[in-house]
Motif scaffolding. Structure first.
Motif, PDB file in Angstrom:
ATOM      1  N   VAL A  57      39.802  57.720  32.822  1.00 27.25           N
ATOM      2  CA  VAL A  57      40.334  58.372  32.107  1.00 27.25           C
ATOM      3  C   VAL A  57      40.741  57.823  30.798  1.00 27.25           C
ATOM      4  O   VAL A  57      41.279  56.772  30.605  1.00 27.25           O
ATOM      5  CB  VAL A  57      41.878  58.888  32.782  1.00 27.25           C
ATOM      6  N   ASP A  58      40.385  58.650  29.610  1.00 27.37           N
ATOM      7  CA  ASP A  58      40.512  57.948  28.349  1.00 27.37           C
ATOM      8  C   ASP A  58      40.165  59.162  27.250  1.00 27.37           C
ATOM      9  O   ASP A  58      40.305  60.457  27.673  1.00 27.37           O
ATOM     10  CB  ASP A  58      39.411  57.164  27.993  1.00 27.37           C
ATOM     11  N   THR A  59      39.887  58.815  26.226  1.00 29.59           N
ATOM     12  CA  THR A  59      39.539  60.003  25.305  1.00 29.59           C
ATOM     13  C   THR A  59      38.348  59.757  24.331  1.00 29.59           C
ATOM     14  O   THR A  59      38.218  58.423  23.821  1.00 29.59           O
ATOM     15  CB  THR A  59      40.796  60.565  24.475  1.00 29.59           C
ATOM     16  N   GLY A  60      37.477  60.684  23.878  1.00 32.12           N
ATOM     17  CA  GLY A  60      36.574  60.318  22.968  1.00 32.12           C
ATOM     18  C   GLY A  60      35.269  60.274  23.582  1.00 32.12           C
ATOM     19  O   GLY A  60      35.014  60.221  24.676  1.00 32.12           O
ATOM     20  N   THR A  61      34.072  60.745  22.806  1.00 26.92           N
ATOM     21  CA  THR A  61      32.862  60.871  23.385  1.00 26.92           C
ATOM     22  C   THR A  61      32.015  59.503  23.524  1.00 26.92           C
ATOM     23  O   THR A  61      31.342  59.225  24.356  1.00 26.92           O
ATOM     24  CB  THR A  61      31.922  61.607  22.334  1.00 26.92           C
ATOM     25  N   GLU A  62      32.701  58.417  22.586  1.00 31.40           N
ATOM     26  CA  GLU A  62      32.136  57.176  22.610  1.00 31.40           C
ATOM     27  C   GLU A  62      32.564  56.547  24.004  1.00 31.40           C
ATOM     28  O   GLU A  62      31.773  55.942  24.790  1.00 31.40           O
ATOM     29  CB  GLU A  62      32.527  56.288  21.359  1.00 31.40           C
ATOM     30  N   ARG A  63      33.852  56.494  24.285  1.00 28.84           N
ATOM     31  CA  ARG A  63      34.268  56.153  25.519  1.00 28.84           C
ATOM     32  C   ARG A  63      33.929  56.677  26.736  1.00 28.84           C
ATOM     33  O   ARG A  63      33.760  56.139  27.655  1.00 28.84           O
ATOM     34  CB  ARG A  63      35.955  55.893  25.398  1.00 28.84           C
ATOM     35  N   ALA A  64      33.638  58.213  26.721  1.00 30.64           N
ATOM     36  CA  ALA A  64      33.174  58.811  27.837  1.00 30.64           C
ATOM     37  C   ALA A  64      31.383  58.568  27.859  1.00 30.64           C
ATOM     38  O   ALA A  64      31.174  57.992  29.320  1.00 30.64           O
ATOM     39  CB  ALA A  64      33.045  60.295  27.346  1.00 30.64           C
ATOM     40  N   ALA A  65      30.722  57.970  26.995  1.00 33.12           N
ATOM     41  CA  ALA A  65      29.454  57.504  27.279  1.00 33.12           C
ATOM     42  C   ALA A  65      29.367  56.376  27.866  1.00 33.12           C
ATOM     43  O   ALA A  65      28.951  55.933  28.715  1.00 33.12           O
ATOM     44  CB  ALA A  65      28.725  57.770  25.872  1.00 33.12           C
ATOM     45  N   LEU A  66      30.211  55.493  27.431  1.00 38.34           N
ATOM     46  CA  LEU A  66      30.483  53.969  27.908  1.00 38.34           C
ATOM     47  C   LEU A  66      30.762  54.023  29.248  1.00 38.34           C
ATOM     48  O   LEU A  66      30.098  53.328  30.151  1.00 38.34           O
ATOM     49  CB  LEU A  66      31.631  53.158  27.149  1.00 38.34           C
ATOM     50  N   ALA A  67      31.864  54.789  29.810  1.00 41.82           N
ATOM     51  CA  ALA A  67      32.179  54.888  31.106  1.00 41.82           C
ATOM     52  C   ALA A  67      31.200  55.317  31.929  1.00 41.82           C
ATOM     53  O   ALA A  67      31.003  54.916  32.939  1.00 41.82           O
ATOM     54  CB  ALA A  67      33.634  55.538  31.058  1.00 41.82           C
ATOM     55  N   ARG A  68      30.574  56.371  31.717  1.00 39.42           N
ATOM     56  CA  ARG A  68      29.346  56.709  32.459  1.00 39.42           C
ATOM     57  C   ARG A  68      28.238  55.757  32.440  1.00 39.42           C
ATOM     58  O   ARG A  68      27.570  55.716  33.645  1.00 39.42           O
ATOM     59  CB  ARG A  68      29.035  58.139  31.922  1.00 39.42           C
ATOM     60  N   LYS A  69      28.018  55.229  31.293  1.00 32.11           N
ATOM     61  CA  LYS A  69      26.907  54.226  31.437  1.00 32.11           C
ATOM     62  C   LYS A  69      27.113  53.279  32.543  1.00 32.11           C
ATOM     63  O   LYS A  69      26.152  52.509  33.210  1.00 32.11           O
ATOM     64  CB  LYS A  69      26.791  53.763  29.860  1.00 32.11           C
ATOM     65  N   TYR A  70      28.404  52.878  32.591  1.00 33.47           N
ATOM     66  CA  TYR A  70      28.548  51.662  33.401  1.00 33.47           C
ATOM     67  C   TYR A  70      29.313  51.970  34.748  1.00 33.47           C
ATOM     68  O   TYR A  70      29.792  50.943  35.452  1.00 33.47           O
ATOM     69  CB  TYR A  70      29.612  50.573  32.642  1.00 33.47           C
ATOM     70  N   GLY A  71      29.190  53.265  35.106  1.00 33.04           N
ATOM     71  CA  GLY A  71      29.339  53.443  36.639  1.00 33.04           C
ATOM     72  C   GLY A  71      30.290  54.484  36.875  1.00 33.04           C
ATOM     73  O   GLY A  71      30.672  54.813  37.946  1.00 33.04           O
ATOM     74  N   ALA A  72      31.055  55.233  35.989  1.00 31.40           N
ATOM     75  CA  ALA A  72      32.043  56.230  36.346  1.00 31.40           C
ATOM     76  C   ALA A  72      31.293  57.343  36.850  1.00 31.40           C
ATOM     77  O   ALA A  72      30.422  58.020  36.115  1.00 31.40           O
ATOM     78  CB  ALA A  72      32.852  56.471  35.048  1.00 31.40           C
ATOM     79  N   GLU A  73      31.769  57.878  37.886  1.00 29.70           N
ATOM     80  CA  GLU A  73      31.285  59.020  38.322  1.00 29.70           C
ATOM     81  C   GLU A  73      31.738  60.520  37.707  1.00 29.70           C
ATOM     82  O   GLU A  73      30.826  61.442  37.599  1.00 29.70           O
ATOM     83  CB  GLU A  73      31.650  59.154  39.887  1.00 29.70           C
ATOM     84  N   GLU A  74      32.943  60.268  37.206  1.00 26.56           N
ATOM     85  CA  GLU A  74      33.615  61.365  36.291  1.00 26.56           C
ATOM     86  C   GLU A  74      34.453  60.829  35.166  1.00 26.56           C
ATOM     87  O   GLU A  74      34.876  59.494  35.297  1.00 26.56           O
ATOM     88  CB  GLU A  74      34.498  62.091  37.231  1.00 26.56           C
ATOM     89  N   PHE A  75      34.519  61.244  34.056  1.00 28.03           N
ATOM     90  CA  PHE A  75      35.351  60.827  33.043  1.00 28.03           C
ATOM     91  C   PHE A  75      36.199  62.167  32.531  1.00 28.03           C
ATOM     92  O   PHE A  75      35.826  63.334  32.566  1.00 28.03           O
ATOM     93  CB  PHE A  75      34.438  60.595  31.767  1.00 28.03           C
ATOM     94  N   VAL A  76      37.575  61.804  32.631  1.00 29.04           N
ATOM     95  CA  VAL A  76      38.538  62.687  32.190  1.00 29.04           C
ATOM     96  C   VAL A  76      39.126  62.589  30.838  1.00 29.04           C
ATOM     97  O   VAL A  76      39.616  61.558  30.608  1.00 29.04           O
ATOM     98  CB  VAL A  76      39.538  62.780  33.170  1.00 29.04           C
ATOM     99  N   ASP A  77      39.073  63.521  29.808  1.00 29.34           N
ATOM    100  CA  ASP A  77      39.509  63.167  28.824  1.00 29.34           C
ATOM    101  C   ASP A  77      40.905  63.809  28.588  1.00 29.34           C
ATOM    102  O   ASP A  77      41.082  64.914  28.566  1.00 29.34           O
ATOM    103  CB  ASP A  77      38.509  64.082  27.319  1.00 29.34           C
TER     104      ASP A  77
END
Length: 360
Positions: free
Chosen positions: A211-231
Motif C-alpha cells: 500500500v503506497d502511492t505513485g507509479t514509480e513505487r507501484a512498479a518497484l513493489a511489483r518488480k520485487y514480489g508484490a502480488e497487488e499494489f494499492v494506491d
C-alpha cells in the motif's frame, strides 16, 4: 596493534548535521579519523544507506536529547565497507574482511535480553548516529563482538541497507509468525524499508500487498514480489485490501508512520491477525486507537519490533547471497548528501538512497 595494508589518513570526509531541529541541514566536512580501542576494528565505509530514522534524529522530533548533547555530529546506521585496522585484543576479525555497521553500535552482552538472543532490546544499547557518530562518516569504529561480516557475492549497495532497513523488516516478518500463503500487507511498501520487506516476504512465500502511492513505487513493489499494489490516493485502501484478502490481512507491517491510525482496520475480521509496528513516529503523532473488543473476539494483536539481532542480520545477508534480496538504489556522492536527505524528509523517495563515499 595490527596495522592495515593501506595507509589510514588522519582525517576523513563526513556529513555533519547543522542547526539540529526542523530546519536542519548536512554539511560535508573533514573530521579526524577515530581512534580504536584494543577490542575494536576500524572500518573504512564504501557506502551507507540513508534512512528516515536519520532524519528524525537530525530533526530532533523523537523523545531524545539532541545529537549534539550526546557529543554526536554524524547520523547514519547502515554502512558497508572493509576492515582496515584491528585492536591488539581482537581475536577473530582481520584487516581486509568486509564488514557492516548497524543501528546498534554495541550492547551490554550480560542482561537477560542479550543472553536470550534479543540483544536489540538491551536497556544499555548504544545507538549508532545517536550516542556515537554514525555511518555518515567515512571511517567508523566498531566493537569486534558486535561487527557483522558481509559475505562474498553481496554488493555494498545491498549490504549497507541490510544492516538496518532490510533486516529490520525481516525481523518483523519472522516475529509475526506468518506462514507461507498468508497475506502480508506493507503500509509504505514502496519506501526504503517497505520495498525490502516486500522482497523478503515474497521470498518467504507470503502473499504480499503493498500500500503506497505513485507509479514509480507501484512498479518497484511489483518488480520485487508484490502480488497487488494499492494506491491510497486513488482508492479506499482498507476496503480494497479487505476485498483482495477475503476479509483481512494476516499481518499488517507498518513502515509508513502516517498509517498507524488506520492500520488495525486492515486486519478486518481475520482471526489471529497482527499489526506489526516497525516505523518510529515523531513524538506525540500517529497513535493507534485500538478497539479492545475487536482484539478479544478475533484474537488480534499489535506488536512492536525494533532492529535486528546479530543472527537476523546474518540471515538477511544470506537471502541476499542467494539472490532473493536485491536492490537497485539511487546512488549519490557526498556532494548530494544534504539534497538527498532533504528529499527523504519530504517523502519524495521511492526505494532506497545509498551514499557512495568513493563518488565525488
Amino acid at each position: 596493534m595490527s596495522q592495515s595494508t593501506c595507509e589510514i589518513p588522519e582525517e576523513c570526509w563526513a556529513g555533519v548535521v547543522k542547526n539540529e531541529g526542523p530546519d536542519f541541514h548536512v554539511e560535508i566536512e573533514k573530521v579526524p579519523v577515530p581512534e580504536i580501542g584494543p577490542e575494536d576494528v576500524l572500518i573504512r565505509l564504501n557506502t551507507t544507506g540513508l534512512c528516515l530514522s536519520d532524519v528524525h534524529l537530525m530533526s530532533n522530533d523523537w523523545n531524545l536529547p539532541k545529537m549534539s548533547a550526546m557529543g554526536t555530529k554524524c547520523a547514519g546506521h547502515e554502512g558497508a565497507g572493509v576492515i582496515v585496522k584491528v585492536g591488539e585484543r581482537v581475536k577473530c576479525l582481520k584487516v581486509g574482511q568486509r564488514a557492516g555497521y548497524k543501528p546498534i553500535h554495541d550492547v551490554c552482552h550480560t542482561c537477560e535480553a542479550c543472553k536470550s538472543g534479543r540483544e536489540t532490546y538491551c536497556l544499555s544499547a548504544i545507538y549508532s548516529g545517536c550516542h556515537v557518530n554514525g555511518s555518515y562518516q567515512e571511517y567508523i569504529v566498531s566493537p569486534e563482538r558486535y561487527t557483522s561480516l558481509i559475505p562474498d557475492g553481496v554488493s555494498d549497495y545491498v549490504a549497507g541497507p541490510i544492516m538496518c532497513s532490510a533486516s529490520t523488516a525481516y525481523s518483523s516478518i519472522k516475529e509475526s509468525g506468518l506462514r507461507a500463503g498468508q497475506w502480508a500487507v506493507f503500509l509504505g511498501g514502496g519506501g526504503g524499508v517497505g520495498i525490502q520487506g516486500v522482497q523478503l516476504a515474497s521470498a518467504m512465500s507470503l502473499r504480499v500487498i503493498a500500500v503506497d502511492t505513485g507509479t514509480e513505487r507501484a512498479a518497484l513493489a511489483r518488480k520485487y514480489g508484490a502480488e497487488e499494489f494499492v494506491d491510497f490516493k486513488t482508492e479506499d485502501p482498507v476496503k480494497k485490501v479487505l476485498e483482495l484478502t477475503g476479509g483481512g490481512a494476516h499481518g499488517v507491517f507498518v513502515t509508513a508512520v502516517q498509517s498507524y491510525p488506520i492500520a488495525p482496520s486492515y486486519m478486518g475480521s481475520r482471526a489471529g491477525a497482527k499489526v506489526m509496528c516497525i516505523g518510529v513516529a515523531p513524538m506525540g503523532k500517529y497513535h493507534v486507537d485500538l478497539d479492545t473488543t475487536q482484539l478479544i473476539f478475533r484474537n488480534q494483536s499489535v506488536l512492536g519490533t525494533l532492529v535486528s539481532s546479530l543472527q537476523d542480520v546474518d540471515e538477511t545477508l544470506e537471502f541476499a547471497r542467494r539472490g532473493k534480496l536485491t536492490l537497485n538504489p539511487t546512488v549519490v556522492g557526498l556532494s548530494k548528501l544534504n539534497e538527498s536527505v532533504q528529499k527523504l524528509k519530504q517523502g519524495n523517495v521511492a526505494g532506497r538512497i545509498v551514499l557512495d563515499f568513493n563518488m565525488p
